[in-house]
Design a protein around this motif. Structure first.
Motif, PDB file in Angstrom:
ATOM      1  N   CYS A 102     -20.877  40.016  67.294  1.00 37.83           N
ATOM      2  CA  CYS A 102     -19.581  40.454  67.826  1.00 37.83           C
ATOM      3  C   CYS A 102     -18.497  39.506  67.325  1.00 37.83           C
ATOM      4  O   CYS A 102     -18.676  38.292  67.324  1.00 37.83           O
ATOM      5  CB  CYS A 102     -19.640  40.405  69.358  1.00 37.83           C
ATOM      6  SG  CYS A 102     -18.030  40.298  70.161  1.00 37.83           S
ATOM      7  N   SER A 103     -17.373  40.093  66.876  1.00 37.17           N
ATOM      8  CA  SER A 103     -16.261  39.231  66.464  1.00 37.17           C
ATOM      9  C   SER A 103     -15.009  39.557  67.283  1.00 37.17           C
ATOM     10  O   SER A 103     -13.899  39.217  66.876  1.00 37.17           O
ATOM     11  CB  SER A 103     -15.995  39.406  64.963  1.00 37.17           C
ATOM     12  OG  SER A 103     -15.729  40.759  64.682  1.00 37.17           O
ATOM     13  N   CYS A 104     -15.176  40.234  68.412  1.00 40.83           N
ATOM     14  CA  CYS A 104     -14.032  40.557  69.268  1.00 40.83           C
ATOM     15  C   CYS A 104     -13.391  39.258  69.765  1.00 40.83           C
ATOM     16  O   CYS A 104     -14.101  38.323  70.148  1.00 40.83           O
ATOM     17  CB  CYS A 104     -14.467  41.372  70.482  1.00 40.83           C
ATOM     18  SG  CYS A 104     -15.257  42.938  70.061  1.00 40.83           S
ATOM     19  N   CYS A 125     -21.866  42.459  73.512  1.00 46.56           N
ATOM     20  CA  CYS A 125     -20.465  42.711  73.847  1.00 46.56           C
ATOM     21  C   CYS A 125     -20.322  44.168  74.314  1.00 46.56           C
ATOM     22  O   CYS A 125     -20.789  45.083  73.635  1.00 46.56           O
ATOM     23  CB  CYS A 125     -19.606  42.461  72.605  1.00 46.56           C
ATOM     24  SG  CYS A 125     -17.917  43.040  72.761  1.00 46.56           S
ATOM     25  N   CYS A 128     -17.790  46.221  71.440  1.00 48.92           N
ATOM     26  CA  CYS A 128     -18.277  46.608  70.100  1.00 48.92           C
ATOM     27  C   CYS A 128     -19.795  46.841  70.085  1.00 48.92           C
ATOM     28  O   CYS A 128     -20.338  47.317  69.091  1.00 48.92           O
ATOM     29  CB  CYS A 128     -17.905  45.547  69.062  1.00 48.92           C
ATOM     30  SG  CYS A 128     -18.786  43.981  69.293  1.00 48.92           S
TER      31      CYS A 128
HETATM   32 ZN   LIG Z   1     -17.431  42.601  70.503  1.00 49.82          ZN
END
Ligand SMILES: [Zn+2]
Ligand SMILES: [Zn+2]
Length: 250
Positions: A102-104, A125, A128
């Motif tokens: 996850c890169s949120c 997450c 995403c």
């Molecule tokens: Zn995420």
């Protein structure tokens, strides 16, 4: 997930082969318990002058010391004292077929989630639906690393494997992963509640329902939890009061 190779350079004036190897594996175990490398996804080759580690990690920067916990620092310091120079890391590339992290910037909620074949860490997450690096999450009270979450993951995977094998342990495996009052579920819900307090974000627990679809009322509070549309192609039931999710098999 990303594939790495890392070279470690023993100083044989300060340690023999096996004592260096033991210190190195202690360091790697600390990294794995901190979520920085994937457990059971590494091996070591000795090339006369150095040890070469092949490993998998969830993100491009997972191996960086900025994510070390106290234990990682301690073992890295011990390793440095018996090494000729600092280790050299190389990113080989993205591990084909394995999911990315996850890169949120600011996930709105999380899900405690794993399966019997999961290669990813047990926190996903909610936005995403990708795994979250464990070292980016707060630790629970009493845990130096993420022991409680990894222990739940290992237990869930054991019961899920029994269910998927479909023989002597199938009923036990299904009950533990599907029933709202099983010991595994109660333990997972408790961990979610603790993580909700630590992060200030809702942590949802996933209840499998492979055979029988859940009733329209939440098994914990009795409120309606049927969703109009599936979320992430999986979740058909969601209770925001109890932070509980479930699936529809068909
Ligand atoms: Zn995420
Ligand atoms: Zn509920």
């Amino acid at each position: 997930m990303y594939s790495f190779q890392c070279d470690f350079f023993p100083d044989f004036n300060k340690a023999n082969l096996m004592s260096y190897y033991d210190t190195l594996t202690n360091f790697l175990t600390a990294l794995s318990r901190n979520g920085q490398i994937v457990n059971n996804h590494w091996n070591i080759v000795f090339n006369e002058a150095f040890f070469r580690l092949y490993c998998t990690a969830i993100d491009r920067d997972s191996l960086e010391p900025k994510y070390f916990n106290k234990c990682c620092h301690q073992y890295f310091s011990r390793l440095s004292k018996i090494s000729k120079k600092r280790p050299e890391y190389r990113l080989n590339g993205e591990a084909f077929g394995l999911t990315c992290a996850c890169s949120c910037a600011d996930p709105s909620h999380y899900i405690l989630f794993t399966t019997h074949v999961a290669e990813f860490p047990p926190v996903t997450c909610g936005d995403c639906h990708r795994p979250v690096p464990m070292y980016k999450l707060p630790k629970l009270d009493g845990d130096e690393d993420y022991f409680s979450l990894f222990q739940w993951e290992a237990e869930y995977q054991a019961f899920d494997s029994l269910f998927m094998l479909g023989d002597v342990g199938a009923r036990l495996g299904y009950r533990q992963t599907a029933e709202a009052d099983s010991r595994l579920t109660l333990k997972g819900i408790n961990l979610c509640q603790q993580m909700t307090e630590k992060t200030g974000k809702p942590f949802y627990y996933f209840l499998r329902k492979y055979y029988t679809p859940p009733k329209s009322d939440c098994p914990l509070c009795g409120g309606n939890w049927v969703l109009d549309h599936k979320i992430h192609g999986l979740y058909a039931y969601k209770c925001d009061r109890c932070h509980l999710l479930s699936e529809k098999s068909s």
